[in-house]
Scaffold this active site. Structure first.
Site, PDB file in Angstrom:
ATOM      1  N   GLU B  59      62.248 -19.477 -20.352  1.00 12.47           N
ATOM      2  CA  GLU B  59      62.915 -18.258 -20.832  1.00 12.47           C
ATOM      3  C   GLU B  59      64.134 -18.556 -21.699  1.00 12.47           C
ATOM      4  O   GLU B  59      64.498 -17.759 -22.569  1.00 12.47           O
ATOM      5  CB  GLU B  59      63.299 -17.340 -19.669  1.00 12.47           C
ATOM      6  CG  GLU B  59      62.107 -16.679 -18.969  1.00 12.47           C
ATOM      7  CD  GLU B  59      61.510 -17.527 -17.851  1.00 12.47           C
ATOM      8  OE1 GLU B  59      61.868 -18.727 -17.747  1.00 12.47           O
ATOM      9  OE2 GLU B  59      60.683 -17.005 -17.095  1.00 12.47           O
ATOM     10  N   LYS B 171      60.796  -2.312 -10.865  1.00 17.55           N
ATOM     11  CA  LYS B 171      59.347  -2.243 -10.954  1.00 17.55           C
ATOM     12  C   LYS B 171      58.836  -0.812 -10.743  1.00 17.55           C
ATOM     13  O   LYS B 171      57.896  -0.372 -11.396  1.00 17.55           O
ATOM     14  CB  LYS B 171      58.735  -3.189  -9.914  1.00 17.55           C
ATOM     15  CG  LYS B 171      57.350  -3.668 -10.311  1.00 17.55           C
ATOM     16  CD  LYS B 171      56.895  -4.833  -9.458  1.00 17.55           C
ATOM     17  CE  LYS B 171      55.458  -5.197  -9.771  1.00 17.55           C
ATOM     18  NZ  LYS B 171      54.977  -6.301  -8.918  1.00 17.55           N
TER      19      LYS B 171
END
Ligand SMILES: Cc1ncc(C[n+]2csc(CCOP(=O)(O)OP(=O)(O)O)c2C)c(N)n1
Lengths: 185, 569
Positions: B59, B171
């Site tokens: 990342e 989420k």
């Protein structure tokens, strides 16, 4: 030369903003002497009052770095002569103090304090004032043994200042100035 | 591919995010999937024709790629990562973007909102962690809040002094349903991105500049960010003022222009450093007096009046007290300034720079680019690369000696053609940043110059190059040392080379493992041809040049010294 400054910060209601602001002080290893937060005279706008003892150049830098945070509407700093401020302190002493009733009451009166609550074991005293007065009462009560002591931190009103709503208008109109340096859109 | 009327239809939060990115005209994203961002990756599957997603290998690489992308294209870079370790892996790149004013929109997945604060699997407080290194960040826990958060994120990242922002999306917000509507953010009442230029400040600045006998312009990244290159050139030419550049300001000013006197700071050119302490008016434009530029502040330009053009009020009087501060966007300020500037002959003053140039040329430059050493030197590599590419390449560096040498010896013809990690000095920046730059401008030659140390910090991004066919050219200047640290050990720590020698892999074989062609050069006779081959290759290419092990970068303003105490050898 270091001076005590009171920093007043007006902000939007935003989670985490206080954290963002205190980081600015901790990064430079500056001790925050007191900090209070509440809603201001304008609904939805919050006011933080932070007291620090630093140099003038440093307080200027700090205030600009605070002002730069997106959700901060405006930050100011003032020296003591430019503000009216107060602090509340609560003192818990053993109820034994009441056995020396005369001296105890004299101390309370001389310090313009008052008894807030009395129980079998302890007495709670309240004082509103400035730092010096609050420390003086603490010293005077020490002979009875101070079991607990809490201070609210300073709340402050500035003496001469444009009203917050005037500032809001100014900031709001400046926030509309746009220049397109980026090609995204 | 999915087709539906995106407006007034119910979509998931994840899809709302993708639609919002499209409404911001995003075409490229750098990212890496994981549990907490899976709904977004699932939504992305339906939009592969509109959004190019580049799968990085770490990342951190995504953030640097997004930085490189932004720096050459002046579009915000977009990063996608999962919660927990995905999010924490972004931190170095976000910090780099913050200190180098690069607009990034980083989107991280987060555990479901009912789990927040419970140490759930892969939960980290990314909001708290990223707070000191983002311009702004927000956590979104409801599907309907995603589009407005993205709108604000793009506005904040790209306006005023640009910077990275982070949007953390739980989420359940990604799974939730919402009616998608997009409204661009055009202002935020508590945020003034462009301070109104005060015309009195402009007049005072103009007067000071007009009266000056020995004015000196320091141009920084802010000039590029505001697109004020033309105005700067006009100012310099109108009043015959010499211009020097900070590291991040390189590529702003045409290098062959006689008013361009070079590069500032610790390993910058002799004249600009020395004469900072001889000018009478220092005109700083879009720069923040980094300590690598000022050296010892108490010995910095004490004789000069300072005019500081700056968009960020918190930079004014932070390091150097300005006599006149002009707040505002550089381009706007310079446009207002220009009509008030008088032409003036400053031949004597300019001659001082030429004299310094001659000295530096004799003592440093000539030997560096035409050395009599047996082994190759970094400067001759960069000098040849400059000649072969005719100054037209986009050059991306890592951090260390090779970075300073590239900054010194490559001359950039066009703005925004140099990408480097300045404020943070992040090793591992170069390779992924070059990937991003090439994605943004596929028709340009993008060449990254790396040290053997920094290359190995993000070497896995060769995989990104392989998978997405990104024709990045790589020059590794291999000195088998962490050269910059070794230089300091030699000069300031009695040559005690504590853990700076590197045992390196066979870089050519590593590249070959990723299907990338390469060549290793050790001899001067082969150098020119090898660089040419690399530069003209149609695909990604790795050129390893074995250079002198213990070369030092000079000139140098050593720690604690003032800029005029710059040493040449
Ligand atoms: C992530 C990170 N770790 C450590 C450093 C400290 N550092 C600065 S330059 C340097 C040496 C770089 O060596 P190399 O990549 O081989 O380049 P060279 O200086 O030899 O050109 C190091 C270790 C850094 N800048 N970044």
């Amino acid at each position: 030369m270091k001076t005590t400054y009171t920093i007043s910060i007006f902000t939007e209601d935003s989670i985490g903003l206080l954290n963002r602001i205190t980081i600015i002080f901790t990064r430079r290893h500056i001790n925050i002497e007191s900090i209070t937060a509440s809603e201001s005279e304008v609904k939805g706008i919050y006011r933080y009052t932070i007291v620090v003892t630093v140099t003038k150049i440093l307080v200027e830098n700090l205030v600009k770095q605070i002002d730069k945070q997106i959700e901060v509407l405006k930050a100011f700093y003032h020296v003591n002569s430019e503000i009216v401020s107060r602090e509340i302190a609560l003192y818990k002493v053993s109820s034994n103090a009441l056995r020396e009733n005369d001296l105890f009451i004299k101390i309370i009166n001389d310090n313009h304090a008052k008894i807030l609550s009395v129980s079998n074991d302890y007495v709670v005293i309240e004082k509103t004032g400035d730092e010096v007065g609050i420390s003086q009462l603490f010293k005077d009560l020490e002979k009875f043994g101070v079991l607990e002591f809490a201070r609210s931190g300073k709340v402050a009103i500035t003496k001469p200042m444009k009203t917050l709503t005037t500032y809001l208008k100014e900031i709001e109109s400046n926030s509309k100035i746009t220049i397109k340096n980026y090609n995204s859109n | 591919m999915k087709k539906h009327n995106k407006y007034n239809s119910e979509v998931t939060g994840a899809e709302a995010l993708i639609l919002a990115l499209l409404d911001e005209n995003v075409t490229d994203i750098f990212g890496y999937p994981g549990g907490a961002i899976m709904p977004v990756y699932d939504a992305l599957y339906d939009y592969m024709d509109k959004l190019n997603h580049y799968l990085v290998r770490h990342e951190q690489g995504a953030t640097h790629a997004a930085q490189g992308y932004s720096r050459v294209s002046k579009k915000p870079g977009v990063v996608l990562a999962t919660s927990g370790p995905g999010a924490t892996n972004l931190i170095t790149g976000i910090a780099d973007a913050q200190i180098d004013s690069t607009p990034l929109v980083c989107i991280t997945g987060q555990v479901a909102s009912h789990l927040l604060g419970t140490d759930a699997f892969q939960e980290t407080d990314v909001l708290g962690i990223s707070m000191p290194i983002t311009k702004w960040n927000i956590q979104v826990t409801k599907a309907e809040d995603i589009a407005p958060a993205i709108a604000k994120a793009f506005y904040i990242a790209t306006s005023g002094r640009p910077g990275p922002v982070l949007v953390d999306i739980t989420k359940d917000a990604q799974f939730g349903k919402t009616n998608y509507q997009y409204k661009k953010c055009e202002s935020i009442r508590s945020y003034v991105p462009y301070p109104k230029v005060n015309i009195e400040d402009i007049t005072m600045a103009a007067n000071l500049i007009n009266e000056a006998e020995r004015p000196f312009i320091l141009c920084g990244h802010g000039v590029l960010l505001s697109g004020a290159e033309k105005q700067l050139l006009e100012l310099a030419e109108k009043a015959n003022i010499p211009v020097a550049s900070t590291l991040l300001g390189l590529s702003t000013f045409p290098p062959e222009n006689p008013l361009y006197v070079g590069y500032l700071g610790m390993h910058g050119n002799y004249g600009p450093n020395l004469l900072t302490n001889e000018c009478d008016v220092l005109i700083a434009i879009g720069m923040r007096f980094d300590d690598r530029v000022t050296g010892n502040v108490s010995k910095y330009a004490k004789q000069a009046k300072v005019v500081h053009f700056e968009i960020d009020p918190s930079e004014v009087n932070k390091i150097i007290q300005a006599d006149i501060a002009v707040l505002g966007d550089a381009k706007e300020s310079l446009e207002l300034l220009l009509p008030k500037i008088k032409s003036k002959n400053r031949k004597e003053w300019l001659k001082r720079f030429e004299e310094c140039n001659v000295i530096e040329d004799e003592k440093v430059i000539r030997q560096a680019i035409n050395p009599d050493s047996e082994k190759l030197r970094m400067a001759e590599v960069i000098d040849k690369f400059h000649k072969i590419s005719e100054g037209d390449a986009i050059v991306v560096t890592d951090v260390g000696q090779h970075q300073m040498i590239t900054s010194r010896y490559y001359k950039f013809n066009q703005p925004n053609h140099f990408v480097t990690s300045g404020g943070l000095g992040t090793m591992g920046f170069g390779l992924p940043a070059a990937i991003g730059a090439k994605v943004a401008l596929p028709n340009k030659e993008v060449v990254t110059v790396l040290g053997d140390g920094g290359f190995q910090m993000t070497i896995q991004e060769l995989g990104t190059i392989m998978q997405s066919n990104i024709a990045v050219k790589i020059i590794v200047l291999n000195n088998n040392f962490l050269g910059m640290v070794r230089q300091w050990q030699q000069l300031f720590f009695d040559r005690r080379y504590s853990f700076t020698e590197m045992k390196n892999p066979d870089f050519i074989a590593v590249a070959a493992g990723y299907g990338i062609k390469g060549k290793k050069v050790t001899k001067r006779d082969d150098l020119y041809q090898a660089i040419k081959e690399m530069y003209e290759a149609k695909e990604a290419y790795l050129l390893e040049v074995v250079v002198e092990n213990e070369e030092n970068v000079f000139p140098m303003v050593t720690t604690g010294a003032g800029v005029s105490e710059i040493i040449l050898e």
